[in-house]
Motif scaffolding. Structure first.
Motif, PDB file in Angstrom:
ATOM      1  N   ILE A   1       0.845  -1.187   0.000  1.00 27.29           N
ATOM      2  CA  ILE A   1       0.000   0.000   0.000  1.00 27.29           C
ATOM      3  C   ILE A   1       0.887   1.245   0.000  1.00 27.29           C
ATOM      4  N   PHE A   2       0.535   2.207  -0.876  1.00 30.40           N
ATOM      5  CA  PHE A   2       1.286   3.451  -0.990  1.00 30.40           C
ATOM      6  C   PHE A   2       0.342   4.628  -0.799  1.00 30.40           C
ATOM      7  N   ASP A   3       0.861   5.692  -0.143  1.00 33.24           N
ATOM      8  CA  ASP A   3       0.051   6.893   0.013  1.00 33.24           C
ATOM      9  C   ASP A   3       0.139   7.739  -1.258  1.00 33.24           C
ATOM     10  N   ASP A   4      -0.514   8.902  -1.242  1.00 31.82           N
ATOM     11  CA  ASP A   4      -0.560   9.764  -2.422  1.00 31.82           C
ATOM     12  C   ASP A   4       0.820  10.271  -2.844  1.00 31.82           C
ATOM     13  N   ASN A   5       1.763  10.308  -1.920  1.00 33.82           N
ATOM     14  CA  ASN A   5       3.112  10.795  -2.214  1.00 33.82           C
ATOM     15  C   ASN A   5       4.047   9.682  -2.675  1.00 33.82           C
ATOM     16  N   GLY A   6       3.553   8.464  -2.753  1.00 31.90           N
ATOM     17  CA  GLY A   6       4.365   7.343  -3.192  1.00 31.90           C
ATOM     18  C   GLY A   6       5.114   6.638  -2.077  1.00 31.90           C
ATOM     19  N   LYS A   7       4.868   7.050  -0.837  1.00 29.44           N
ATOM     20  CA  LYS A   7       5.519   6.406   0.307  1.00 29.44           C
ATOM     21  C   LYS A   7       4.750   5.138   0.673  1.00 29.44           C
ATOM     22  N   GLU A   8       5.489   4.054   0.878  1.00 30.63           N
ATOM     23  CA  GLU A   8       4.830   2.803   1.244  1.00 30.63           C
ATOM     24  C   GLU A   8       4.293   2.885   2.672  1.00 30.63           C
ATOM     25  N   VAL A   9       3.049   2.525   2.839  1.00 31.88           N
ATOM     26  CA  VAL A   9       2.399   2.561   4.147  1.00 31.88           C
ATOM     27  C   VAL A   9       1.766   1.207   4.479  1.00 31.88           C
ATOM     28  N   THR A  10       2.324   0.134   3.908  1.00 32.32           N
ATOM     29  CA  THR A  10       1.836  -1.211   4.190  1.00 32.32           C
ATOM     30  C   THR A  10       1.974  -1.476   5.688  1.00 32.32           C
ATOM     31  N   PRO A  11       0.915  -1.994   6.323  1.00 34.65           N
ATOM     32  CA  PRO A  11       1.008  -2.275   7.763  1.00 34.65           C
ATOM     33  C   PRO A  11       2.170  -3.215   8.087  1.00 34.65           C
TER      34      PRO A  11
END
Length: 83
Positions: free
Chosen positions: A58-68
């Motif tokens: 999962i990636f946020d709008d800025n392209g940073k991965e936010v996978t749990p």
């Protein structure tokens, strides 16, 4: 693809039994068959869903991965990530 075909067959038979139950009722054997088929269908569905979630990043709008982190840990154990 074979798994989805099996799932489709299970679902088709479950639906046949559901329609028969509404129209005329089921025999004891059919009731047992329906319960067994439902259990198998749900087991397969849960396994497929778990696999999909475990493979997901999962990636946020800025392209940073936010996978749990819990999912990342599972992916590491399965050799899907090296971070």
């Amino acid at each position: 693809m074979a798994e989805s075909t099996d799932q489709e067959k299970l679902l088709k038979r479950i639906n046949e039994l559901a329609h028969k139950n509404k129209e005329e009722g089921l025999t004891e054997a059919e009731t047992e068959e329906r319960a067994k088929l439902r259990k198998e269908y749900l087991k397969n569905f849960r396994e497929a869903m778990r696999s999909n979630i475990e493979m997901m990043r999962i990636f946020d709008d800025n392209g940073k991965e936010v996978t749990p982190e819990k999912v990342r840990e599972i992916q590491r154990k399965k050799g899907l990530r090296d971070d």
